[in-house]
Each structure stands twice: as C-alpha cells, then as structure tokens.
Design a protein around this motif. Structure first.
Motif, PDB file in Angstrom:
ATOM      1  N   VAL A  14      -0.030  -9.877  -3.541  1.00 60.23           N
ATOM      2  CA  VAL A  14      -0.809  -8.790  -2.960  1.00 60.23           C
ATOM      3  C   VAL A  14       0.029  -7.513  -2.989  1.00 60.23           C
ATOM      4  O   VAL A  14       1.078  -7.433  -2.344  1.00 60.23           O
ATOM      5  CB  VAL A  14      -1.221  -9.128  -1.505  1.00 60.23           C
ATOM      6  N   ARG A  15      -0.427  -6.532  -3.743  1.00 61.64           N
ATOM      7  CA  ARG A  15       0.265  -5.239  -3.840  1.00 61.64           C
ATOM      8  C   ARG A  15       0.081  -4.452  -2.546  1.00 61.64           C
ATOM      9  O   ARG A  15      -1.044  -4.328  -2.053  1.00 61.64           O
ATOM     10  CB  ARG A  15      -0.289  -4.423  -5.001  1.00 61.64           C
ATOM     11  N   THR A  16       1.184  -3.951  -2.021  1.00 63.29           N
ATOM     12  CA  THR A  16       1.139  -3.150  -0.805  1.00 63.29           C
ATOM     13  C   THR A  16       2.399  -2.304  -0.701  1.00 63.29           C
ATOM     14  O   THR A  16       3.451  -2.693  -1.213  1.00 63.29           O
ATOM     15  CB  THR A  16       1.004  -4.037   0.460  1.00 63.29           C
ATOM     16  N   ASP A  17       2.275  -1.160  -0.030  1.00 64.13           N
ATOM     17  CA  ASP A  17       3.430  -0.302   0.209  1.00 64.13           C
ATOM     18  C   ASP A  17       4.281  -0.816   1.366  1.00 64.13           C
ATOM     19  O   ASP A  17       5.382  -0.310   1.586  1.00 64.13           O
ATOM     20  CB  ASP A  17       2.976   1.129   0.528  1.00 64.13           C
ATOM     21  N   ALA A  18       3.762  -1.794   2.118  1.00 63.80           N
ATOM     22  CA  ALA A  18       4.465  -2.281   3.309  1.00 63.80           C
ATOM     23  C   ALA A  18       4.523  -3.813   3.358  1.00 63.80           C
ATOM     24  O   ALA A  18       4.075  -4.423   4.329  1.00 63.80           O
ATOM     25  CB  ALA A  18       3.780  -1.729   4.550  1.00 63.80           C
ATOM     26  N   PRO A  19       5.087  -4.475   2.329  1.00 64.95           N
ATOM     27  CA  PRO A  19       5.102  -5.939   2.334  1.00 64.95           C
ATOM     28  C   PRO A  19       5.866  -6.539   3.517  1.00 64.95           C
ATOM     29  O   PRO A  19       5.421  -7.533   4.098  1.00 64.95           O
ATOM     30  CB  PRO A  19       5.747  -6.313   1.000  1.00 64.95           C
ATOM     31  N   ALA A  20       6.986  -5.927   3.899  1.00 65.59           N
ATOM     32  CA  ALA A  20       7.778  -6.477   5.011  1.00 65.59           C
ATOM     33  C   ALA A  20       7.007  -6.389   6.329  1.00 65.59           C
ATOM     34  O   ALA A  20       7.039  -7.322   7.138  1.00 65.59           O
ATOM     35  CB  ALA A  20       9.114  -5.754   5.119  1.00 65.59           C
ATOM     36  N   GLY A  81      -4.520 -16.227   3.612  1.00 70.06           N
ATOM     37  CA  GLY A  81      -5.338 -15.206   2.971  1.00 70.06           C
ATOM     38  C   GLY A  81      -6.228 -14.448   3.924  1.00 70.06           C
ATOM     39  O   GLY A  81      -6.269 -13.215   3.909  1.00 70.06           O
ATOM     40  N   SER A  82      -6.947 -15.161   4.770  1.00 71.72           N
ATOM     41  CA  SER A  82      -7.890 -14.487   5.672  1.00 71.72           C
ATOM     42  C   SER A  82      -7.168 -13.619   6.695  1.00 71.72           C
ATOM     43  O   SER A  82      -7.624 -12.516   7.013  1.00 71.72           O
ATOM     44  CB  SER A  82      -8.795 -15.502   6.376  1.00 71.72           C
ATOM     45  N   HIS A  83      -6.042 -14.090   7.211  1.00 75.83           N
ATOM     46  CA  HIS A  83      -5.302 -13.286   8.178  1.00 75.83           C
ATOM     47  C   HIS A  83      -4.724 -12.032   7.528  1.00 75.83           C
ATOM     48  O   HIS A  83      -4.802 -10.946   8.098  1.00 75.83           O
ATOM     49  CB  HIS A  83      -4.201 -14.118   8.848  1.00 75.83           C
ATOM     50  N   LEU A  84      -4.146 -12.172   6.337  1.00 70.50           N
ATOM     51  CA  LEU A  84      -3.588 -10.993   5.676  1.00 70.50           C
ATOM     52  C   LEU A  84      -4.684  -9.972   5.364  1.00 70.50           C
ATOM     53  O   LEU A  84      -4.501  -8.776   5.571  1.00 70.50           O
ATOM     54  CB  LEU A  84      -2.834 -11.371   4.404  1.00 70.50           C
ATOM     55  N   GLU A  85      -5.835 -10.437   4.885  1.00 72.03           N
ATOM     56  CA  GLU A  85      -6.931  -9.511   4.596  1.00 72.03           C
ATOM     57  C   GLU A  85      -7.397  -8.799   5.861  1.00 72.03           C
ATOM     58  O   GLU A  85      -7.718  -7.614   5.825  1.00 72.03           O
ATOM     59  CB  GLU A  85      -8.084 -10.232   3.909  1.00 72.03           C
ATOM     60  N   GLN A  89      -7.024  -4.755   6.338  1.00 74.25           N
ATOM     61  CA  GLN A  89      -8.387  -4.271   6.073  1.00 74.25           C
ATOM     62  C   GLN A  89      -8.429  -2.757   5.878  1.00 74.25           C
ATOM     63  O   GLN A  89      -9.078  -2.264   4.966  1.00 74.25           O
ATOM     64  CB  GLN A  89      -9.295  -4.681   7.231  1.00 74.25           C
ATOM     65  N   ARG A  90      -7.700  -2.033   6.689  1.00 73.94           N
ATOM     66  CA  ARG A  90      -7.697  -0.572   6.593  1.00 73.94           C
ATOM     67  C   ARG A  90      -7.168  -0.110   5.235  1.00 73.94           C
ATOM     68  O   ARG A  90      -7.606   0.896   4.698  1.00 73.94           O
ATOM     69  CB  ARG A  90      -6.839   0.013   7.717  1.00 73.94           C
ATOM     70  N   ASN A  91      -6.216  -0.861   4.677  1.00 71.74           N
ATOM     71  CA  ASN A  91      -5.648  -0.517   3.371  1.00 71.74           C
ATOM     72  C   ASN A  91      -6.293  -1.290   2.229  1.00 71.74           C
ATOM     73  O   ASN A  91      -5.774  -1.293   1.104  1.00 71.74           O
ATOM     74  CB  ASN A  91      -4.133  -0.752   3.377  1.00 71.74           C
ATOM     75  N   GLU A  92      -7.394  -1.949   2.543  1.00 77.84           N
ATOM     76  CA  GLU A  92      -8.193  -2.690   1.554  1.00 77.84           C
ATOM     77  C   GLU A  92      -7.378  -3.734   0.784  1.00 77.84           C
ATOM     78  O   GLU A  92      -7.528  -3.889  -0.431  1.00 77.84           O
ATOM     79  CB  GLU A  92      -8.884  -1.715   0.593  1.00 77.84           C
ATOM     80  N   LEU A  93      -6.519  -4.475   1.505  1.00 78.68           N
ATOM     81  CA  LEU A  93      -5.777  -5.556   0.860  1.00 78.68           C
ATOM     82  C   LEU A  93      -6.736  -6.695   0.528  1.00 78.68           C
ATOM     83  O   LEU A  93      -7.586  -7.057   1.350  1.00 78.68           O
ATOM     84  CB  LEU A  93      -4.670  -6.091   1.772  1.00 78.68           C
ATOM     85  N   THR A  94      -6.608  -7.229  -0.661  1.00 85.39           N
ATOM     86  CA  THR A  94      -7.405  -8.391  -1.050  1.00 85.39           C
ATOM     87  C   THR A  94      -6.468  -9.472  -1.572  1.00 85.39           C
ATOM     88  O   THR A  94      -5.470  -9.187  -2.236  1.00 85.39           O
ATOM     89  CB  THR A  94      -8.449  -8.052  -2.129  1.00 85.39           C
ATOM     90  N   VAL A  95      -6.808 -10.713  -1.250  1.00 85.71           N
ATOM     91  CA  VAL A  95      -6.006 -11.857  -1.650  1.00 85.71           C
ATOM     92  C   VAL A  95      -6.784 -12.648  -2.690  1.00 85.71           C
ATOM     93  O   VAL A  95      -7.914 -13.058  -2.449  1.00 85.71           O
ATOM     94  CB  VAL A  95      -5.684 -12.750  -0.428  1.00 85.71           C
TER      95      VAL A  95
END
Length: 106
Positions: A14-20, A81-85, A89-95
């Motif tokens: 999952v691409r994100t600017d804030a993985p940590a 997956g469901s928890h991360l999404e 949600q605000r940053n439209e993360l999808t798993v």
C-alpha cells in the motif's frame, strides 16, 4: 514422514506518505486482541494458524499473510486490510492482495 502441505502467502503493498504512522496505528489498535512482536520495521502476529505481518518500507506499507489454512489466511487479509483502509480512508488507501501458493517441503 509428514506429507508436504501448501503454504499460502498473500501480500498487499500500500503506497502512502506515512507508512510508519499507519503501521503504528494498526499494530496499536489490533494489539488489544492479538500480540504483535516488533522487530525493526516488521510487526508480526498470529491469527489462528496463520501469520500476519505489517512491514514499513520507503513510501509503502506492506501487509503479509501466510499459512497453510486458506480460511486463516483470509482472516488475516480481512483484519489487516479492512482496518488499514478504515484508518487511511481520508487518504483513500486501498488494499489489494496478491496470493501465491508453494509446497512446504516438510
């Protein structure tokens, strides 16, 4: 001698600017129900007979599910997956999971 069984591995990058930050939030939240062992950038927990991992990378958060029972692997996929999404949600993360199966030589 034990017969070999198929090991199922499923991975979602999952691409994100804030993985940590997302990893910390995910492990902290789920840590109320399951025990995570943290080793550097990888957090690992058991879900039934399967293992779930949350791995912090550079611009990516990897979720990994592995085990021999398809239902337990699916449980890890659903929970992580469901928890991360929801958290992202605000940053439209999808798993999106990709599964592979290999024979365990045991």
């Amino acid at each position: 001698m034990t017969t070999p069984s198929a090991v199922i591995t499923s991975r979602a990058d999952v691409r994100t600017d804030a993985p940590a930050r997302y990893a910390k939030q995910l492990v902290s939240h789920l840590g109320r129900k399951v025990d995570f062992a943290v080793d550097g950038t990888t957090s690992t927990a058991r879900f039934g007979t399967a293992t779930g991992q949350v791995v912090v990378g550079d611009g990516v958060l990897a979720l990994v599910a592995s085990g021999t029972d398809p239902d337990d692997v699916a449980l890890v996929e659903r929970v992580l997956g469901s928890h991360l999404e929801r958290f992202g949600q605000r940053n439209e993360l999808t798993v999106s999971w990709t599964r592979t199966t290999t024979e365990d030589p045991r």
